[in-house]
Design a protein around this motif. Sequence first.
Motif, PDB file in Angstrom:
ATOM      1  N   LEU A  44       2.934  19.330 -15.010  1.00  0.00           N
ATOM      2  CA  LEU A  44       2.555  19.455 -16.414  1.00  0.00           C
ATOM      3  C   LEU A  44       1.459  20.499 -16.613  1.00  0.00           C
ATOM      4  O   LEU A  44       1.485  21.265 -17.576  1.00  0.00           O
ATOM      5  CB  LEU A  44       2.118  18.100 -16.968  1.00  0.00           C
ATOM      6  N   VAL A  45       0.504  20.543 -15.693  1.00  0.00           N
ATOM      7  CA  VAL A  45      -0.571  21.543 -15.779  1.00  0.00           C
ATOM      8  C   VAL A  45       0.004  22.947 -15.625  1.00  0.00           C
ATOM      9  O   VAL A  45      -0.353  23.868 -16.369  1.00  0.00           O
ATOM     10  CB  VAL A  45      -1.664  21.270 -14.721  1.00  0.00           C
ATOM     11  N   ILE A  46       0.935  23.115 -14.688  1.00  0.00           N
ATOM     12  CA  ILE A  46       1.557  24.431 -14.478  1.00  0.00           C
ATOM     13  C   ILE A  46       2.334  24.858 -15.724  1.00  0.00           C
ATOM     14  O   ILE A  46       2.243  26.011 -16.169  1.00  0.00           O
ATOM     15  CB  ILE A  46       2.468  24.404 -13.231  1.00  0.00           C
ATOM     16  N   VAL A  47       3.075  23.945 -16.322  1.00  0.00           N
ATOM     17  CA  VAL A  47       3.835  24.259 -17.537  1.00  0.00           C
ATOM     18  C   VAL A  47       2.877  24.628 -18.669  1.00  0.00           C
ATOM     19  O   VAL A  47       3.092  25.602 -19.395  1.00  0.00           O
ATOM     20  CB  VAL A  47       4.743  23.077 -17.935  1.00  0.00           C
ATOM     21  N   ASP A  87       0.829  -1.208   0.000  1.00  0.00           N
ATOM     22  CA  ASP A  87       0.000   0.000   0.000  1.00  0.00           C
ATOM     23  C   ASP A  87       0.864   1.258   0.000  1.00  0.00           C
ATOM     24  O   ASP A  87       0.551   2.241  -0.676  1.00  0.00           O
ATOM     25  CB  ASP A  87      -0.941   0.015   1.207  1.00  0.00           C
ATOM     26  N   GLN A  88       1.949   1.260   0.729  1.00  0.00           N
ATOM     27  CA  GLN A  88       2.841   2.410   0.776  1.00  0.00           C
ATOM     28  C   GLN A  88       3.489   2.648  -0.593  1.00  0.00           C
ATOM     29  O   GLN A  88       3.652   3.786  -1.023  1.00  0.00           O
ATOM     30  CB  GLN A  88       3.927   2.205   1.836  1.00  0.00           C
ATOM     31  N   LYS A  89       3.838   1.581  -1.256  1.00  0.00           N
ATOM     32  CA  LYS A  89       4.454   1.685  -2.576  1.00  0.00           C
ATOM     33  C   LYS A  89       3.458   2.285  -3.565  1.00  0.00           C
ATOM     34  O   LYS A  89       3.800   3.173  -4.360  1.00  0.00           O
ATOM     35  CB  LYS A  89       4.901   0.300  -3.032  1.00  0.00           C
ATOM     36  N   ILE A  90       2.204   1.833  -3.492  1.00  0.00           N
ATOM     37  CA  ILE A  90       1.156   2.353  -4.375  1.00  0.00           C
ATOM     38  C   ILE A  90       0.903   3.833  -4.079  1.00  0.00           C
ATOM     39  O   ILE A  90       0.741   4.648  -4.987  1.00  0.00           O
ATOM     40  CB  ILE A  90      -0.137   1.514  -4.245  1.00  0.00           C
ATOM     41  N   GLU A  91       0.893   4.181  -2.782  1.00  0.00           N
ATOM     42  CA  GLU A  91       0.689   5.576  -2.398  1.00  0.00           C
ATOM     43  C   GLU A  91       1.820   6.461  -2.919  1.00  0.00           C
ATOM     44  O   GLU A  91       1.579   7.571  -3.397  1.00  0.00           O
ATOM     45  CB  GLU A  91       0.585   5.698  -0.876  1.00  0.00           C
ATOM     46  N   LYS A  92       3.049   5.993  -2.849  1.00  0.00           N
ATOM     47  CA  LYS A  92       4.185   6.764  -3.347  1.00  0.00           C
ATOM     48  C   LYS A  92       4.084   6.960  -4.861  1.00  0.00           C
ATOM     49  O   LYS A  92       4.324   8.046  -5.375  1.00  0.00           O
ATOM     50  CB  LYS A  92       5.502   6.090  -2.987  1.00  0.00           C
ATOM     51  N   ILE A  93       3.720   5.903  -5.555  1.00  0.00           N
ATOM     52  CA  ILE A  93       3.573   5.997  -7.014  1.00  0.00           C
ATOM     53  C   ILE A  93       2.452   6.969  -7.371  1.00  0.00           C
ATOM     54  O   ILE A  93       2.593   7.806  -8.279  1.00  0.00           O
ATOM     55  CB  ILE A  93       3.315   4.600  -7.624  1.00  0.00           C
ATOM     56  N   ALA A  94       1.339   6.905  -6.631  1.00  0.00           N
ATOM     57  CA  ALA A  94       0.215   7.811  -6.875  1.00  0.00           C
ATOM     58  C   ALA A  94       0.627   9.258  -6.590  1.00  0.00           C
ATOM     59  O   ALA A  94       0.270  10.173  -7.334  1.00  0.00           O
ATOM     60  CB  ALA A  94      -0.991   7.417  -6.035  1.00  0.00           C
ATOM     61  N   ALA A  95       1.383   9.459  -5.520  1.00  0.00           N
ATOM     62  CA  ALA A  95       1.829  10.811  -5.171  1.00  0.00           C
ATOM     63  C   ALA A  95       2.752  11.362  -6.252  1.00  0.00           C
ATOM     64  O   ALA A  95       2.642  12.537  -6.641  1.00  0.00           O
ATOM     65  CB  ALA A  95       2.536  10.788  -3.817  1.00  0.00           C
ATOM     66  N   VAL A  96       3.636  10.536  -6.762  1.00  0.00           N
ATOM     67  CA  VAL A  96       4.536  10.969  -7.837  1.00  0.00           C
ATOM     68  C   VAL A  96       3.733  11.309  -9.087  1.00  0.00           C
ATOM     69  O   VAL A  96       3.976  12.317  -9.755  1.00  0.00           O
ATOM     70  CB  VAL A  96       5.603   9.884  -8.122  1.00  0.00           C
ATOM     71  N   ALA A  97       2.757  10.465  -9.397  1.00  0.00           N
ATOM     72  CA  ALA A  97       1.918  10.714 -10.576  1.00  0.00           C
ATOM     73  C   ALA A  97       1.151  12.026 -10.442  1.00  0.00           C
ATOM     74  O   ALA A  97       1.042  12.815 -11.386  1.00  0.00           O
ATOM     75  CB  ALA A  97       0.957   9.552 -10.796  1.00  0.00           C
ATOM     76  N   VAL A  98       0.623  12.289  -9.248  1.00  0.00           N
ATOM     77  CA  VAL A  98      -0.114  13.542  -9.008  1.00  0.00           C
ATOM     78  C   VAL A  98       0.818  14.734  -9.132  1.00  0.00           C
ATOM     79  O   VAL A  98       0.473  15.748  -9.748  1.00  0.00           O
ATOM     80  CB  VAL A  98      -0.810  13.504  -7.625  1.00  0.00           C
ATOM     81  N   ASN A  99       2.013  14.629  -8.585  1.00  0.00           N
ATOM     82  CA  ASN A  99       2.968  15.743  -8.662  1.00  0.00           C
ATOM     83  C   ASN A  99       3.408  15.998 -10.098  1.00  0.00           C
ATOM     84  O   ASN A  99       3.555  17.149 -10.520  1.00  0.00           O
ATOM     85  CB  ASN A  99       4.183  15.467  -7.769  1.00  0.00           C
ATOM     86  N   ILE A 100       3.613  14.931 -10.873  1.00  0.00           N
ATOM     87  CA  ILE A 100       3.970  15.104 -12.283  1.00  0.00           C
ATOM     88  C   ILE A 100       2.829  15.772 -13.032  1.00  0.00           C
ATOM     89  O   ILE A 100       3.046  16.681 -13.849  1.00  0.00           O
ATOM     90  CB  ILE A 100       4.344  13.743 -12.913  1.00  0.00           C
ATOM     91  N   THR A 101       1.608  15.349 -12.742  1.00  0.00           N
ATOM     92  CA  THR A 101       0.439  15.957 -13.387  1.00  0.00           C
ATOM     93  C   THR A 101       0.338  17.436 -13.032  1.00  0.00           C
ATOM     94  O   THR A 101       0.082  18.271 -13.909  1.00  0.00           O
ATOM     95  CB  THR A 101      -0.851  15.216 -12.963  1.00  0.00           C
ATOM     96  N   LYS A 102       0.557  17.771 -11.775  1.00  0.00           N
ATOM     97  CA  LYS A 102       0.524  19.182 -11.350  1.00  0.00           C
ATOM     98  C   LYS A 102       1.580  19.994 -12.109  1.00  0.00           C
ATOM     99  O   LYS A 102       1.305  21.088 -12.587  1.00  0.00           O
ATOM    100  CB  LYS A 102       0.782  19.295  -9.846  1.00  0.00           C
TER     101      LYS A 102
END
Length: 74
Positions: free
Chosen positions: A20-23, A3-18
């Motif tokens: 990209l949206v800012i750019v 679960d922690q690994k999935i949460e980390k991957i999700a957090a990274v994905a959200v940060n990358i999306t943020k």
Amino acid sequence: MQDQKIEKIAAVAVNITKALVIVYLGFLEVFKIGKLLREKLDAEFDISRKWASQNYAILKKRLAEGKVASVIEN
């Protein structure tokens, strides 16, 4: 642990999306500013063209009058 690994991957994905949206939004703003500058400069250049055209016509008229006056004097 899984679960922690999935949460980390999700957090990274959200940060990358943020990021990209800012750019993307940054590029939109740059293009808006460029468009506004182009519009304003076109208006300024149009005014300058009119002014130059009027002054050229006046100069051309004065030169023609000067040539006519010099022909009459000779």
